[in-house]
Write a protein that holds these residues in place. Sequence first.
Motif, PDB file in Angstrom:
ATOM      1  N   ARG A   1       0.656  -1.170  -0.055  1.00  0.00           N
ATOM      2  CA  ARG A   1       0.013  -0.115  -0.039  1.00  0.00           C
ATOM      3  C   ARG A   1       0.822   1.269  -0.104  1.00  0.00           C
ATOM      4  NH1 ARG A   1      -4.653  -1.865  -2.074  1.00  0.00           N
ATOM      5  NH2 ARG A   1      -5.784  -3.172  -0.867  1.00  0.00           N
ATOM      6  N   ASP A   2       2.101   1.081   0.492  1.00  0.00           N
ATOM      7  CA  ASP A   2       2.646   2.420   0.683  1.00  0.00           C
ATOM      8  C   ASP A   2       4.208   2.374  -0.172  1.00  0.00           C
ATOM      9  OD1 ASP A   2       1.124   3.278   2.782  1.00  0.00           O
ATOM     10  OD2 ASP A   2       2.060   2.019   4.122  1.00  0.00           O
ATOM     11  N   VAL A   3       4.418   3.292  -0.625  1.00  0.00           N
ATOM     12  CA  VAL A   3       5.648   3.478  -1.536  1.00  0.00           C
ATOM     13  C   VAL A   3       6.823   3.318  -0.660  1.00  0.00           C
ATOM     14  CG1 VAL A   3       7.167   4.955  -2.922  1.00  0.00           C
ATOM     15  CG2 VAL A   3       4.672   5.033  -3.212  1.00  0.00           C
ATOM     16  N   PRO A   4       7.806   2.346  -0.776  1.00  0.00           N
ATOM     17  CA  PRO A   4       8.908   2.097   0.231  1.00  0.00           C
ATOM     18  C   PRO A   4       9.846   3.068   0.209  1.00  0.00           C
ATOM     19  CG  PRO A   4       9.014   0.508  -1.933  1.00  0.00           C
ATOM     20  CD  PRO A   4       7.725   1.298  -1.870  1.00  0.00           C
ATOM     21  N   ALA A   5      10.778   3.234   0.965  1.00  0.00           N
ATOM     22  CA  ALA A   5      11.944   4.241   1.083  1.00  0.00           C
ATOM     23  C   ALA A   5      12.887   3.788  -0.065  1.00  0.00           C
ATOM     24  CB  ALA A   5      12.662   4.104   2.466  1.00  0.00           C
ATOM     25  N   ALA A   6      13.596   4.629  -0.540  1.00  0.00           N
ATOM     26  CA  ALA A   6      14.809   4.177  -1.497  1.00  0.00           C
ATOM     27  C   ALA A   6      15.947   3.183  -1.125  1.00  0.00           C
ATOM     28  CB  ALA A   6      15.364   5.706  -1.771  1.00  0.00           C
ATOM     29  N   ALA A   7      15.931   2.319  -2.028  1.00  0.00           N
ATOM     30  CA  ALA A   7      17.113   1.405  -1.751  1.00  0.00           C
ATOM     31  C   ALA A   7      18.539   1.885  -1.412  1.00  0.00           C
ATOM     32  CB  ALA A   7      16.917   0.234  -2.786  1.00  0.00           C
ATOM     33  N   GLY A   8      19.293   1.008  -0.880  1.00  0.00           N
ATOM     34  CA  GLY A   8      20.672   1.370  -0.536  1.00  0.00           C
ATOM     35  C   GLY A   8      21.689   0.908  -1.493  1.00  0.00           C
ATOM     36  N   TYR A   9      21.234   0.409  -2.374  1.00  0.00           N
ATOM     37  CA  TYR A   9      21.904  -0.095  -3.427  1.00  0.00           C
ATOM     38  C   TYR A   9      22.866   0.933  -4.146  1.00  0.00           C
ATOM     39  CZ  TYR A   9      18.861  -4.257  -3.391  1.00  0.00           C
ATOM     40  OH  TYR A   9      18.225  -5.400  -2.923  1.00  0.00           O
ATOM     41  N   GLY A  10      24.281   0.545  -4.410  1.00  0.00           N
ATOM     42  CA  GLY A  10      25.114   1.420  -5.124  1.00  0.00           C
ATOM     43  C   GLY A  10      26.419   0.906  -5.936  1.00  0.00           C
TER      44      GLY A  10
END
Length: 435
Positions: free
Chosen positions: A8-17
């Motif tokens: 239902r909610d947009v997840p926080a930005a992933a930490g991949y880099g």
Amino acid sequence: MTTYTPLRDVPAAAGYGPGDVFVLFGELFGRGYANGIVDEARKAGMTIIGATVGRRDNNGPLRPLTAEELAEAEANLGGKIINVPLEAGFDLEPAGDGLTPVDRLKGVKPETVATTALDMAAIEESRQKGLARFRGNLADFARELDGFVPSGANLLIVHTMAGGIPRARTLMPLLNRVFKGQGDRFLSSELFWNSDVGRLCSLSFDEVTADTFGALVDATASLRARVEVAGARVSYAAYGYHGCEVLIGGEYRWQSYTPYLQGWAKIRLEEWACRVWQQGVKATVYNSPEIQTNSSALFLGVELSLYPLLAALAREGGSSAAAGIRAACQALLREGETMDAVLAQADAYLASPVLASFGKLEEWPRHNTPDQAALMLTASDALMTMNADPKNIVCAELSKAVFQAVGQLMFDHSWVPQAPVLWLNHDVIARRLAV
């Protein structure tokens, strides 16, 4: 049945880099779902590793890509492809009598499909040969992949394998009747599915769409252990379909394309994710809204649930992105047609009493009926004629928006996955596009 768990909610930005590794397990063809998440991996600066299904010349032996084919595929992916042929399935594997499952389908017709008897023991022999070939090649792929994942790197492996329709020309007239037939040309998907031909297709769908996911998790167990021991993350993601919620009569309601014969294989895919999740593996199947791709041309009507996305975009904030998508869609319509008229027709179809009994999640997948097929195909034709150019349609614009949002949601959610199976409905798709 899989527990219905919508995101239902947009997840926080992933930490991949940079330094982290993204693996696409399935070859990238054309534009479709996988492009969205590959785009996200590129933006994050991840190292991109891909796979290939290999090639067959005139349905001959499976082979790796040639140097020219490999260069083209790597340019399309924007990364390195491990050139081990990972074609799944068994439709071109000969049994002891020299015949493949495709050979055994010669002569099958819509009128005779219910009474066509196939040598299921020989088909099982072909299935076992295909399984042994795939598992052997997958082991080679996994060993080579290990060398591309440095110590300390986070790893995201995305499974995109799907399909499995046997490559027999005689099947196409039959399938056209199942998916596009109405009136005298209507063919019951239940009759087809319960025939020997349907059982062959079911086995093939299971192998390609579902069992490759379990095999992938197993084959990368040692790599996964090495990455996690070093303190980094490993997540697996797969594309599912199990219907989705769209706006119908102003309310979000679950609905699905019918007949979705791959649905049983998609449930099997979900079962694989649930099984390995219980073993501590972070593996999630993301049930995504249907889009229109080159491979969905057979499934006329699959695009009908795309249109309400425009209403969801307005409902979830009416951002500049929503206005831009609507304007782009309006520009594709014939003179005098409006997106309001498109939405009204789509809503009338989705709210039809004919579809009322098809809106039960717990009864999915459903087979077609004459009334349902006629309604769906007539509605599809009517909405298609509202486009100015049949080769440049509103559904293509909406499909791009969906696979972009699906890719973003999957990419970000995979950083801290919360469940083995999730539904990405139009509400969260619209919210993601509005960010």
